[in-house]
Design an enzyme around this catalytic site. Structure first.
Site, short mmCIF file in Angstrom:
data_model
loop_
_atom_site.label_atom_id
_atom_site.label_comp_id
_atom_site.label_asym_id
_atom_site.label_seq_id
_atom_site.Cartn_x
_atom_site.Cartn_y
_atom_site.Cartn_z
N HIS A 427 5.59 -3.58 10.17
CA HIS A 427 5.61 -3.58 8.71
C HIS A 427 5.24 -2.22 8.14
O HIS A 427 5.29 -2.00 6.93
CB HIS A 427 4.65 -4.67 8.20
CG HIS A 427 4.77 -4.98 6.75
ND1 HIS A 427 3.78 -4.67 5.83
CD2 HIS A 427 5.76 -5.59 6.04
CE1 HIS A 427 4.15 -5.07 4.64
NE2 HIS A 427 5.35 -5.63 4.73
N TYR A 460 9.60 -2.31 -7.96
CA TYR A 460 8.33 -2.48 -7.26
C TYR A 460 7.48 -1.23 -7.49
O TYR A 460 7.98 -0.11 -7.38
CB TYR A 460 8.54 -2.63 -5.75
CG TYR A 460 9.03 -3.98 -5.28
CD1 TYR A 460 9.89 -4.75 -6.05
CD2 TYR A 460 8.65 -4.48 -4.04
CE1 TYR A 460 10.35 -5.97 -5.60
CE2 TYR A 460 9.11 -5.71 -3.58
CZ TYR A 460 9.97 -6.44 -4.37
OH TYR A 460 10.42 -7.65 -3.93
N ARG A 553 -2.62 -8.86 -6.82
CA ARG A 553 -1.48 -9.38 -7.58
C ARG A 553 -1.21 -10.86 -7.28
O ARG A 553 -0.96 -11.65 -8.16
CB ARG A 553 -0.24 -8.54 -7.26
CG ARG A 553 0.96 -8.87 -8.13
CD ARG A 553 2.06 -9.55 -7.35
NE ARG A 553 2.47 -8.74 -6.22
CZ ARG A 553 3.20 -9.22 -5.22
NH1 ARG A 553 3.55 -10.49 -5.19
NH2 ARG A 553 3.53 -8.44 -4.20
#
Length: 697
Positions: A427, A460, A553
């Protein structure tokens, strides 16, 4: 310190609360099509939640596993709580959608059923049906010789109850499958959209000639899309993944969405064939398949019902006619998307692909768009004979097929493509370019919190860090060696990587702040906080007097403001037009005290993925991060605060208080800096001035 189960908020319910905050944007003073966007996003999020999280809980329940999570909720109690939550929230969705569509009518934008059209428009729909719909729809009989058909995940269909007029007592059940190639709405005029099921329903007797339609209902199915791959047993991982993707299409049905007021016999017909629980049937009084609302939102004639378009800026030292490598060689550069343009990230790879001095390009790819300029630049570089190594994460959920395509294209071009390390997802977001300068090799690095995806970079919020400093270069080289070769050592010197090392570093830094008691300060911005060890460490630090501000978030399993546990911890969530995706960390007594990371504070990121956490030594870059955190902590417009009961509340303002929208302020800051410096030809000087302007804004 013993942590009671009540001090953990359930992960699934916390995620649902996040999605409720997305839906709550419809209550704000936003342009109407922006509100419609949030309904589409809410529904898309919920689709994925059901496909993965609810599906996983169901599998645990069916397998007889009753192990409780940290909050002592079993799979069954979680499933019950989720269903109760969503059945209640369904009414909120219906109310918002109804109000928004009514308000859109005042703006001369309509969603109309076939029956509501005038005769001319009905005839236009009829012509459209026979020309474009009838040839591709699939009429399906279900009886002794026609088995119940395969229904794709998230497919949209019409179920019908029919009879032969000569034998009305003999009921027939069937379906009309509506292919995805057909748009969700037929745009019968510039401002009128007709739901496709309304047109199909009107023509049912053409689809099943000789039969009378007794009742019908539009419905949509959700299937289990979780996919487990036995990597250890795979000789060819790409082949195993392709097989897994085929099997995923046949996952168990886990949700049925259907029009409210549907004939009970139709509901029973579907649920019995799908073997679906009654509580996983959701009846809606509004349209189904709302993720398809983007078709209406994108209408070019109604852009006045959207937010003004913001154009991301390229700030010094980047700019026209400036070599990316020359700029990075002079100083470290931190950029914040989408306020600053993603273009320098693309140029970093594009320039490397064409530069004859570049001998090697390495990078990780997790989620990339279907038409990726970055991947095309890598293909060009490999085709030209450059050494290109690309780590393509084939297990990036719902991007597997796209990543398979790019992996094959890269291999065909001559790139060395690797798929990571068995048992772990990769990732980390990192790219490395090695350039021959004189008689030495110089390494340039890009480290990021976000994907190499130009499309998502527009919506984003993420942080990009460019550096050629040797301490970073040594670690990025080691990281890529770990990915492409064999290595038992998975520790870096300057950067930290997971599994293990990032978590150890975070726990150490929390402990350091705890040792300073009331002088300790932690500010951490992330997408999700779930890891039990980290939560426990934060509780312990709070008890020592450390001031902790968390900007989370999405999921947050920590419960703030509880005496004896977390009275010194505050949690807030920012939800706005941009999806907050950056991970930024600040620890007062650590040197350096600012970090960016690809990892959230979740067990999967800290223990089951390869991630990177990057310390920021550069003073100008730290100043930028400090300002971002300051703005988000003072936000009173997009922010929700989490209370000790686990509820998120909007911030109440008094009349004299100024509204602080952190996303809007950042747009204004960056635009002001861009306009001030755009004519300065000394890019190095302009870069330093940009930092000062940002810090002083």
């Amino acid at each position: 310190m013993q942590i009671q189960p009540s001090m953990y908020i359930n992960r699934e319910l916390s995620w649902l609360a996040f999605n409720s905050r997305v839906l709550d944007q419809c209550s704000k003073d936003l342009p109407l099509l922006e509100k419609l966007k949030f309904i589409a996003i809410y529904c898309t999020n919920l689709d994925e939640f059901y496909m993965i999280r609810v599906a996983g809980l169901k599998q645990l329940f069916i397998a007889g596993i009753s192990t409780a999570s940290n909050d002592e909720m079993t799979p069954l109690t979680q499933l019950k709580a989720i269903r109760n939550y969503l059945h209640e929230e369904k009414y909120v969705v219906e109310q918002y959608f109804t109000k928004i569509t009514q308000d859109l009518e005042k703006e001369n934008l309509f969603i109309r059923s076939y029956e509501e059209l005038d005769e001319d428009l009905k005839q236009q729909c009829n012509d459209h049906f026979f020309s474009n719909i009838f040839p591709v729809i699939v009429p399906i009989a279900v009886d002794a010789t026609h088995p119940f058909p395969h229904l794709n995940n998230l497919s949209f269909s019409l179920v019908v109850k029919l009879c032969d007029p000569m034998h009305p007592e003999l009921l027939k059940f069937g379906m009309v499958r509506i292919p995805r190639v057909l748009p969700r709405f037929y745009q019968v005029s510039s401002n009128i959209y007709v739901p496709i099921e309304s047109i199909v329903r009107h023509h049912t007797e053409h689809i099943f000639p000789g039969y009378k339609l007794l009742s019908s209902a539009a419905f949509r199915v959700t299937r289990n899309a979780d996919m487990e791959i036995e990597e250890e047993e795979a000789d060819d991982f790409m082949m195993i993944l392709e097989q897994g993707l085929k099997l995923r299409r046949k996952g168990a049905f886990i949700r049925l969405q259907i029009e409210k007021g549907a004939d009970e016999q139709l509901i029973e017909f579907l649920s019995s064939h799908m073997n679906i629980f009654h509580k996983d049937i959701y009846e809606y009084s509004i349209l189904l398949n709302l993720p398809s609302l983007w078709q209406i939102i994108s209408n070019k004639e109604f852009t006045h019902l959207l937010n003004p378009v913001y154009t991301p800026k390229i700030l010094p030292p980047f700019g026209d006619n400036v070599s990316i490598f020359s700029a990075i060689d002079k100083q470290d550069i931190l950029a914040i998307q989408p306020y600053e343009s993603f273009e320098p990230v693309y140029q970093f790879i594009k320039e490397a692909s064409k530069d004859p001095k570049v001998v090697s390009i390495r990078m990780t790819l997790y989620r990339v768009e279907k038409n990726s300029n970055i991947v095309q630049a890598l293909i060009d570089a490999a085709s030209d004979g450059k050494q290109v190594t690309v780590m393509v994460e084939l297990k990036a959920r719902f991007d597997e097929e796209n990543n398979l395509h790019w992996a094959k294209s890269l291999e065909n071009a001559g790139a060395h493509v690797v798929y990571g390390i068995t048992g772990f997802k990769v990732h980390a977001k990192v790219a490395q370019v090695i350039r021959k300068e004189g008689d030495k090799l110089k390494i340039y690095n890009h480290l990021s919190t976000g994907n190499y995806n130009a499309s998502s970079a527009k919506i984003y919020t993420d942080v990009s860090y460019f550096t050629s400093k040797e301490e970073y270069s040594q670690d990025t080289t080691t990281f890529f060696h770990i990915l492409s070769g064999y290595s038992k050592s998975r520790r870096l010197k300057t950067l930290s990587m997971s599994p293990k090392q990032i978590k150890e570093r975070i726990l150490d830094m929390i402990a350091t702040e705890a040792s300073h008691g009331k002088d300790g300060v932690i500010i951490a911005k992330m997408n999700a906080l779930v890891d039990g060890d980290v939560i426990k460490a934060l509780y312990e630090a709070s008890n020592k007097g450390v001031k902790i501000d968390l900007i989370v978030r999405g999921i947050c399993c920590l419960r703030p403001g509880v005496k004896g546990y977390s009275e010194n911890i505050k949690v807030r969530s920012i939800v706005g037009k941009y999806l907050e995706h950056a991970r930024i960390l600040y620890f007062k007594h650590t040197e350096p005290n600012y970090f960016i990371s690809s990892a959230d504070w979740m067990p999967r990121n800290l223990e089951r993925r390869l991630e990177l956490m990057t310390p920021i030594f550069d003073e100008h870059s730290r100043a930028k991060l400090a300002q971002i955190l300051k703005l988000q902590l003072s936000d009173n417009d997009l922010a929700y605060e989490l209370d000790s009961e686990g509820r998120y509340r909007k911030i109440a303002l008094n009349e004299a208080e100024k509204i602080n929208n952190s996303q809007q302020i950042l747009e204004e800051y960056i635009s002001r800096i861009f306009n001030t410096l755009k004519k300065d030809t000394d890019h190095s000087r302009a870069a330093h001035l940009a930092t000062k302007l940002f810090r002083d804004s």
